[in-house]
Design an enzyme around this catalytic site. Sequence first.
Site, mmCIF file in Angstrom:
data_model
loop_
_atom_site.group_PDB
_atom_site.id
_atom_site.type_symbol
_atom_site.label_atom_id
_atom_site.label_comp_id
_atom_site.label_asym_id
_atom_site.label_seq_id
_atom_site.Cartn_x
_atom_site.Cartn_y
_atom_site.Cartn_z
ATOM 1 N N CYS A 380 4.645 -3.104 0.685
ATOM 2 C CA CYS A 380 4.855 -3.765 -0.602
ATOM 3 C C CYS A 380 5.665 -5.051 -0.417
ATOM 4 O O CYS A 380 5.119 -6.042 0.046
ATOM 5 C CB CYS A 380 5.469 -2.790 -1.600
ATOM 6 S SG CYS A 380 5.022 -3.218 -3.282
ATOM 7 N N HIS A 514 2.107 1.781 -1.636
ATOM 8 C CA HIS A 514 3.100 2.658 -0.994
ATOM 9 C C HIS A 514 2.421 3.886 -0.375
ATOM 10 O O HIS A 514 2.373 4.950 -0.999
ATOM 11 C CB HIS A 514 4.140 3.098 -2.020
ATOM 12 C CG HIS A 514 5.057 2.001 -2.423
ATOM 13 N ND1 HIS A 514 6.207 1.695 -1.730
ATOM 14 C CD2 HIS A 514 4.979 1.111 -3.426
ATOM 15 C CE1 HIS A 514 6.804 0.666 -2.301
ATOM 16 N NE2 HIS A 514 6.087 0.286 -3.337
ATOM 17 N N GLU A 516 3.430 5.820 1.820
ATOM 18 C CA GLU A 516 4.361 6.917 2.118
ATOM 19 C C GLU A 516 4.349 7.998 1.034
ATOM 20 O O GLU A 516 4.688 9.151 1.291
ATOM 21 C CB GLU A 516 5.788 6.375 2.335
ATOM 22 C CG GLU A 516 6.524 5.852 1.101
ATOM 23 C CD GLU A 516 6.220 4.392 0.763
ATOM 24 O OE1 GLU A 516 5.155 3.893 1.174
ATOM 25 O OE2 GLU A 516 7.045 3.765 0.066
#
Length: 542
Positions: A380, A514, A516
Amino acid sequence: MTRYIFITGGVVSSLGKGLGSAALGALLQARGYRVRLCKLDPYLNVDPGTMSPFQHGEVFVTDDGAETDLDLGHYERFTGVPARGSDNTTTGRIYTSVLSRERRGDYLGATIQVIPHITNEIKDFIHEKEGTADFVLCEIGGTVGDIESLPFLEAIRQFSNEVGADRAVFVHVTLLPYIPTAGELKTKPTQHSVKELMSYGIRPDILLCRADRNIEAEERRKIALFCNLDERKVIPALDASSIYEVPLQYHAEGLDHQVMDSFGIKDIPNLDLSIWEDIVHRIKEPETTIRIAIVGKYTDLTDSYKSLNEALAHGGIANNAKVELKFIEAETFENEDPTPHLQRIHGILVPGGFGERGVEGKIKAVQYAREHNIPYFGICLGMQMAVIEAARNLCGIKGASSTEFGACDDDVIGMMTEWVKDNKLEERSKNADKGGTMRLGAYPAMLSKDSLIEKIYSSREISERHRHRYEVNMDYKDTLEGQGLIFSGMSPDGKLPEIIEREDHPWFIGVQFHPELKSKPFDPHPLFVSFIEAALKQSRLV
Ligand code: GLN
């Protein structure tokens, strides 16, 4: 029939209630049950989106675009069930909804009160989950005794009374502190906390007792006696060396069995814990260790990067490697040469972030990774930093920056005011409210043929979660591509750059989303698996 498990916390905060709930969810799943986890947060913010990561840790974003509590991240990582916006609510949201209905005139003639209006709204939130799972685990944020939690405790008391005790079980997480001078674990705070809970009409069915050492039978007996419980319902929850050991540990102490016993379930299904055993084995016996530098801003509170830390660990599990994280405050590089900090590092990651502080240091970290061929992963803001670095240092656009940090000569990164969601145009004015107005949640991206990213995902179309307000300015695309930056992932309408990579570098990837947030220990995200694999190669060189 849906059964409900309410998880409360006593004595102190930060006892790992979220983790405990997630682990219990995983254990019930291992017995073949469908689970759903949700969280009630007592604070007044409508959602955690506007809170500082320093205060509240990471904001976890769901596919449906809600900004939620980081505990939902634990729930998703442990159960694989994608979290939904409707899995989290707050006092602020409950009141907003009741008050907007009051203004509309829905309660004409009535006096609006905490009981029944607020408590009914809370119960409705819980009732909505009916039928979605065999077990709904509902965590109450905060600590018993806090003023803010009272309406929630009152609501779950009423709820249990309404659905019947055979459909609602209360698990209370407490702490047994060790007092060195006495040489023993103390049970008094637990007794008081249970007493407090009982004063609200809630009698815990199970106590999950956190302690840093073995809880002797004598202490368990004492707690059971004072709290009206069978000793087997006083479950030791000792500190674990890895969070992924927690389901195994709680199972060994009988937690899932006792929960089912409290519901009066007689035919307890067998369980299969092999995925957790495999994960723990890989964590405990890694073949090698690699070092990753995270150059960010919220490095003091690692909860700010909760999902990121976990996703990196998952990448390690997949590669049988232990991943050591070195958090570096980005501002360090504004005055110091990055070399001593980064020369023995195997991968550099610049995570998501907001605001100007530390930006110049992050750009230096990108430059170091690019020039030294060290694997670079920009997430990001980390992708935006990589684009600014290339614009400044390779394309000669010295004034390149993001409008997030104020007016600039070359807005290589600019504010998005419109984008497409589900075939509809979303628009924002530059002065829109800050809460809940970013580009949030899952969006698809199309990947270029024969790119590194296509190889990593083994797919041409992906969906990932977003949380950002700014975006690479397409006016600069050709210039940047002229200097080796490839735009290898775009939004389906071809307007928004989603992924960049470098053609002249072993592993250099920036993503506007994102990844993750979707990684799980038993299903590690391919980007993290690939990044750690690249770092492993790098570790053989330095
Ligand atoms: N601050 C940047 C933006 O809003 C990046 C956000 C992030 O890293 N999540 O676009």
